[in-house]
Design a protein around this motif. Structure first.
Motif, PDB file in Angstrom:
ATOM      1  N   LYS A  73       0.831  -1.207   0.000  1.00 49.01           N
ATOM      2  CA  LYS A  73       0.000   0.000   0.000  1.00 49.01           C
ATOM      3  C   LYS A  73       0.863   1.253   0.000  1.00 49.01           C
ATOM      4  CE  LYS A  73      -3.670   2.293   2.599  1.00 49.01           C
ATOM      5  NZ  LYS A  73      -4.530   2.242   3.816  1.00 49.01           N
ATOM      6  N   ARG A  74       1.918   1.251   0.805  1.00 50.80           N
ATOM      7  CA  ARG A  74       2.804   2.418   0.893  1.00 50.80           C
ATOM      8  C   ARG A  74       3.509   2.686  -0.428  1.00 50.80           C
ATOM      9  NH1 ARG A  74       6.696   2.413   5.965  1.00 50.80           N
ATOM     10  NH2 ARG A  74       7.456   4.136   4.715  1.00 50.80           N
ATOM     11  N   ARG A  75       3.812   1.604  -1.171  1.00 53.81           N
ATOM     12  CA  ARG A  75       4.514   1.797  -2.444  1.00 53.81           C
ATOM     13  C   ARG A  75       3.639   2.529  -3.453  1.00 53.81           C
ATOM     14  NH1 ARG A  75       7.127  -4.277  -2.726  1.00 53.81           N
ATOM     15  NH2 ARG A  75       8.960  -3.862  -1.423  1.00 53.81           N
ATOM     16  N   LYS A  76       2.313   2.406  -3.292  1.00 47.87           N
ATOM     17  CA  LYS A  76       1.400   3.056  -4.217  1.00 47.87           C
ATOM     18  C   LYS A  76       1.258   4.550  -3.922  1.00 47.87           C
ATOM     19  CE  LYS A  76      -1.373  -1.133  -4.980  1.00 47.87           C
ATOM     20  NZ  LYS A  76      -2.717  -1.741  -4.832  1.00 47.87           N
ATOM     21  N   LEU A  77       1.671   4.960  -2.725  1.00 45.17           N
ATOM     22  CA  LEU A  77       1.553   6.352  -2.349  1.00 45.17           C
ATOM     23  C   LEU A  77       2.801   7.133  -2.780  1.00 45.17           C
ATOM     24  CD1 LEU A  77       0.085   5.839   1.237  1.00 45.17           C
ATOM     25  CD2 LEU A  77      -1.175   6.340  -0.855  1.00 45.17           C
ATOM     26  N   ASN A  78       2.670   8.448  -2.730  1.00 41.18           N
ATOM     27  CA  ASN A  78       3.770   9.306  -3.146  1.00 41.18           C
ATOM     28  C   ASN A  78       4.483   9.826  -1.912  1.00 41.18           C
ATOM     29  OD1 ASN A  78       5.479  10.874  -4.731  1.00 41.18           O
ATOM     30  ND2 ASN A  78       4.051  12.603  -4.795  1.00 41.18           N
ATOM     31  N   PHE A  79       5.541   9.167  -1.502  1.00 43.45           N
ATOM     32  CA  PHE A  79       6.268   9.560  -0.304  1.00 43.45           C
ATOM     33  C   PHE A  79       7.412  10.506  -0.669  1.00 43.45           C
ATOM     34  CE2 PHE A  79       4.263   5.609   1.029  1.00 43.45           C
ATOM     35  CZ  PHE A  79       3.689   6.024   2.224  1.00 43.45           C
ATOM     36  N   PRO A  80       7.828  11.324   0.292  1.00 38.22           N
ATOM     37  CA  PRO A  80       8.926  12.255   0.018  1.00 38.22           C
ATOM     38  C   PRO A  80      10.191  11.520  -0.406  1.00 38.22           C
ATOM     39  CG  PRO A  80       7.829  12.832   2.071  1.00 38.22           C
ATOM     40  CD  PRO A  80       7.285  11.502   1.645  1.00 38.22           C
ATOM     41  N   PRO A  81      11.027  12.154  -1.227  1.00 41.49           N
ATOM     42  CA  PRO A  81      12.272  11.513  -1.673  1.00 41.49           C
ATOM     43  C   PRO A  81      13.201  11.254  -0.499  1.00 41.49           C
ATOM     44  CG  PRO A  81      12.253  13.825  -2.260  1.00 41.49           C
ATOM     45  CD  PRO A  81      10.883  13.511  -1.762  1.00 41.49           C
ATOM     46  N   SER A  82      14.071  10.279  -0.674  1.00 42.37           N
ATOM     47  CA  SER A  82      14.989   9.897   0.395  1.00 42.37           C
ATOM     48  C   SER A  82      16.375   9.618  -0.180  1.00 42.37           C
ATOM     49  CB  SER A  82      14.482   8.644   1.112  1.00 42.37           C
ATOM     50  OG  SER A  82      15.460   8.125   1.983  1.00 42.37           O
ATOM     51  N   PRO A  83      17.437   9.977   0.552  1.00 39.87           N
ATOM     52  CA  PRO A  83      18.779   9.559   0.131  1.00 39.87           C
ATOM     53  C   PRO A  83      18.861   8.032   0.160  1.00 39.87           C
ATOM     54  CG  PRO A  83      18.879  11.221   1.871  1.00 39.87           C
ATOM     55  CD  PRO A  83      17.463  10.768   1.802  1.00 39.87           C
ATOM     56  N   PRO A  84      19.787   7.446  -0.610  1.00 37.91           N
ATOM     57  CA  PRO A  84      19.931   5.990  -0.609  1.00 37.91           C
ATOM     58  C   PRO A  84      20.204   5.448   0.796  1.00 37.91           C
ATOM     59  CG  PRO A  84      21.206   6.988  -2.374  1.00 37.91           C
ATOM     60  CD  PRO A  84      20.732   8.099  -1.513  1.00 37.91           C
ATOM     61  N   LYS A  85      19.564   4.334   1.129  1.00 36.90           N
ATOM     62  CA  LYS A  85      19.713   3.736   2.461  1.00 36.90           C
ATOM     63  C   LYS A  85      20.617   2.513   2.406  1.00 36.90           C
ATOM     64  CE  LYS A  85      15.020   4.963   4.069  1.00 36.90           C
ATOM     65  NZ  LYS A  85      14.500   5.634   2.887  1.00 36.90           N
TER      66      LYS A  85
END
Length: 505
Positions: free
Chosen positions: A30-42
């Motif tokens: 479900k979270r993958r379908k949402l538009n989350f803020p960008p993140s530096p590589p983890k």
């Protein structure tokens, strides 16, 4: 062929484990379908920990230049969103204030703060409403803050007296130590109604703050049990237990002193007197009753929020003025011309000292005591700037970065009090370019108390003394580095050492 029977409870364990995996998979999908803020590589396990550096607010500011003013990052399994611009701070603290007004319940917060509470601490719960009302209308009302003026003036007098002894000998003064002792003395008397005697109290408060400002391995590691073991072996759990117990014993002793039938009636009520009076008036029909445990929680927050922030601001202001002697001379001329030969600056004089107040504003812009503010936690889904925020997400506002936003501030790295001469920008939560005390429902309720303490002390330090750097040191040699760490507040790395010279009107 025969089979061994299932151990008792195994089918239930397998069912629950399968159910957990399915729910976790669904939540991730479900979270993958949402538009989350960008993140530096983890990186695996540690997330973005390796990118935070020694000064997290600076590291996050640099990363925000690449990934934008709304950026997500993770420390182990703790997901956080950082806000780094005036526009996004306004959207969070004004438009979505209620949806993000909770506090993350870290292990340290539960141990050091919630252990003092016997009522659930949730946003807009009855307890939350009652404590907020008490803080605004009783503890930190304008009338109450003004009533503590004699305490502030007496403690400033003691500060000036202690520095005068060094000035008569021409020796170097550790202003960091002096300012910390001063602010501790003010808060101690306002809270407990008696002078501060030392005995390691400030060290105890500093340790509590350090624990609250850092994550435990239990929260960090993907496998909580492993984190618990690490916390136990590292001694963090023992430190939490010790700090809580020492605070609990101290607060209970002072409360018992206030309840003693032979205690002389004080000339002025302190914080404990006010809270005990409120508790006594409450009846069984009240939704919330303030208990001794609740009083301890309020006291802990008062000390954590009041001592370090005021002393840090004083030290940074004096450091910037020592580095810019022309600005110091301008401030001293304003103060001395207004006060004349009256011998001291009073709180009634402060409103007539506009340039000195500009210096305080500029100090709070360039050196906010809590550069990332206290974290918030979202309580519902909402969209901001096109990005999705989901419940129980930790959100931090990088006010250090906002204070250096070149779209809001000209020459943002320079200490220029004059920038406020023709500006209405203030630090009371209505202008999102300057948020040292936060904003919205979570703005610091002790704002007026803290500013009055800083204003009075700074004005008297500038009135009574001329200041110079130790022999052989030039302005450019003065170290302005910040102390590294994960504490809630950020200090000047090295103590501020200056030579005072008594001023004779």
């Amino acid at each position: 062929m025969s089979f061994l029977p299932f151990p008792p409870g195994l089918p239930l364990i397998l069912f629950l484990s399968t159910l957990f995996i399915i729910l976790k998979w669904k939540a991730t999908t479900k979270r993958r379908k949402l538009n989350f803020p960008p993140s530096p590589p983890k990186l695996p396990i540690i997330g973005n920990l390796h990118q935070l550096g020694k000064l997290p607010h600076k590291s996050l500011w640099r990363l925000s230049q690449l990934y934008g003013p709304i950026m997500s990052f993770s420390v182990g399994r703790i997901e956080t969103i950082t806000i780094s611009s005036t526009q996004t701070a306004r959207a969070l603290l004004k438009t979505h204030d209620f949806q993000s007004c909770n506090r993350p319940q870290t292990h340290a917060i539960k141990k050091l703060t919630y252990n003092f509470l016997d009522i659930a601490f949730t946003p807009y719960s009855d307890y939350w409403r009652e404590i907020r009302k008490i803080c605004i209308h009783e503890l930190f009302s304008i009338k109450r803050v003004l009533s503590y003026e004699p305490i502030r003036e007496q403690e400033v007098g003691l500060l000036i007296e202690s520095i005068s002894q060094s000035a008569s000998c021409g020796v170097v003064v550790d202003l960091t130590e002096k300012c910390t002792a001063f602010t501790t003395g003010v808060i101690f008397r306002i809270a407990f109604g008696k002078p501060f005697k030392g005995d390691g109290f400030h060290e105890l408060v500093s340790e509590a703050e350090a624990l609250l400002g850092s994550y435990s391995a239990f929260e960090f590691f993907p496998i909580p049990f492993v984190g618990k073991v690490i916390d136990w072996f590292s001694g963090r759990e023992a430190r939490l237990e010790r700090v809580f117990n020492e605070m609990n014993v101290l607060f209970q002793e002072v409360i018992d002193e206030h309840l003693h039938p032979m205690r002389p009636k004080p000339k002025q009520d302190d914080i404990i007197d006010v809270l005990l009076a409120i508790s006594k008036k409450q009846v069984e029909s009240c939704t919330v009753v303030i208990t001794h445990q609740n009083i301890k929680a309020i006291l802990l927050n008062l000390f954590l929020a009041g001592i370090e922030t005021s002393s840090i601001t004083l030290v940074w202001a004096m450091a910037e003025l020592a580095k810019n002697p022309t600005l110091m001379k301008k401030a001293q001329e304003e103060i001395r011309n207004h006060v004349g030969n009256r011998g001291k600056v009073t709180e009634r004089d402060i409103e007539e000292l506009p340039y000195m107040k500009m210096i305080v504003k500029e100090t709070l812009r360039l050196h906010p005591p809590a550069p990332l503010l206290v974290p918030r936690e979202t309580i519902s889904n909402f969209k901001m700037e096109g990005y999705d925020f989901y419940p129980k997400t930790t959100v931090q506002v990088n006010v250090w970065a906002i204070g250096r936003d070149p779209t809001c501030w000209k020459e943002p790295e320079e200490f220029l009090p004059e920038r406020f001469a023709e500006s209405s920008i203030d630090y009371k939560g209505l202008h999102f370019e300057l948020l040292p005390f936060g904003g919205g429902r979570r703005i610091c309720p002790g704002l007026n108390m803290g500013v009055k303490t800083v204003d009075l002390a700074l004005a008297n330090l500038l009135y009574h003394f001329d200041w110079k750097l130790p022999e052989g040191m030039k302005e450019e040699d003065l170290d302005m580095e910040e102390k590294s760490g994960l504490s809630l507040t950020v200090h000047k790395k090295l103590p501020l050492e200056l030579v005072p010279m008594l001023y004779h009107p």
